[in-house]
Design a protein around this motif. Sequence first.
Motif, PDB file in Angstrom:
ATOM      1  N   LEU A  80       0.842  -1.204   0.000  1.00  0.00           N
ATOM      2  CA  LEU A  80       0.000   0.000   0.000  1.00  0.00           C
ATOM      3  C   LEU A  80       0.873   1.248   0.000  1.00  0.00           C
ATOM      4  O   LEU A  80       0.628   2.190  -0.768  1.00  0.00           O
ATOM      5  N   ARG A 134      -5.440   9.198  -3.936  1.00  0.00           N
ATOM      6  CA  ARG A 134      -4.079   9.298  -3.420  1.00  0.00           C
ATOM      7  C   ARG A 134      -3.350  10.369  -4.210  1.00  0.00           C
ATOM      8  O   ARG A 134      -3.479  10.442  -5.427  1.00  0.00           O
ATOM      9  N   ASP A 140      -3.930  -1.237  -3.660  1.00  0.00           N
ATOM     10  CA  ASP A 140      -4.805  -0.159  -3.195  1.00  0.00           C
ATOM     11  C   ASP A 140      -5.706  -0.600  -2.045  1.00  0.00           C
ATOM     12  O   ASP A 140      -6.657   0.086  -1.712  1.00  0.00           O
ATOM     13  N   GLN A 141      -5.389  -1.743  -1.435  1.00  0.00           N
ATOM     14  CA  GLN A 141      -6.212  -2.244  -0.337  1.00  0.00           C
ATOM     15  C   GLN A 141      -5.354  -2.636   0.852  1.00  0.00           C
ATOM     16  O   GLN A 141      -4.192  -3.004   0.700  1.00  0.00           O
ATOM     17  N   ALA A 175       2.198   2.070  -3.296  1.00  0.00           N
ATOM     18  CA  ALA A 175       1.134   2.158  -4.297  1.00  0.00           C
ATOM     19  C   ALA A 175       1.145   0.954  -5.239  1.00  0.00           C
ATOM     20  O   ALA A 175       0.726   1.047  -6.383  1.00  0.00           O
ATOM     21  N   LYS A 214     -10.053   0.322   1.237  1.00  0.00           N
ATOM     22  CA  LYS A 214      -9.693   0.434  -0.168  1.00  0.00           C
ATOM     23  C   LYS A 214      -9.370   1.901  -0.450  1.00  0.00           C
ATOM     24  O   LYS A 214     -10.072   2.795   0.013  1.00  0.00           O
ATOM     25  N   THR A 215      -8.314   2.134  -1.215  1.00  0.00           N
ATOM     26  CA  THR A 215      -7.927   3.491  -1.567  1.00  0.00           C
ATOM     27  C   THR A 215      -8.998   4.131  -2.443  1.00  0.00           C
ATOM     28  O   THR A 215      -9.443   3.536  -3.421  1.00  0.00           O
TER      29      THR A 215
END
Length: 169
Positions: free
Chosen positions: A75, A91, A81-82, A78, A87-88
């Motif tokens: 995460l 960003r 995304d979880q 990047a 969950k993102t």
Amino acid sequence: MRQVEEHSIPEGSLLHQFAKRPGCHADAFVAHVGFIPSLSEYIVAMFDSPVFRIERALLALAAFKPSFAKDVAALALAENDQLACWKTVQRTQQELLMKVEKGRVRTWLMVEPAQGGASKLWFGSAIVPKPAQTGKAGGIGFVFRTLMGFHKLYSRVLLRAAIRGLKQD
């Protein structure tokens, strides 16, 4: 120990959209530090802190959403995304906004560079309102209102734990 203060949500931040939304609760906590970590470093320090490891373990048991240090690292870089049940959503280079899957909770981190090689580390949350029912306005609900004192204390503890986890050069 660095002082953590509750503060108004910075305008233009990813969390600010929730501060303006009717029925939403949004809060932010800030600490001033004498160095500028990257957002990736801050993500690791927050989500792999001893305090948050306990939360991750509880989520693995209660929500069947295990997560490990390697997931935090992915995460942070990047590459994923979880993390657990988050969950993102958005960003940037300085901010991360996540949401609980199928939930109303948002979690936000921001590194804000300040003068003289210092920075402000921000941590915040938002709770979006329950969908309005016929004749009733949506709100955050009884459970969230009841747990608000604990939430604010826990937010301060998490931010302090993240600061302790950051390495100063």
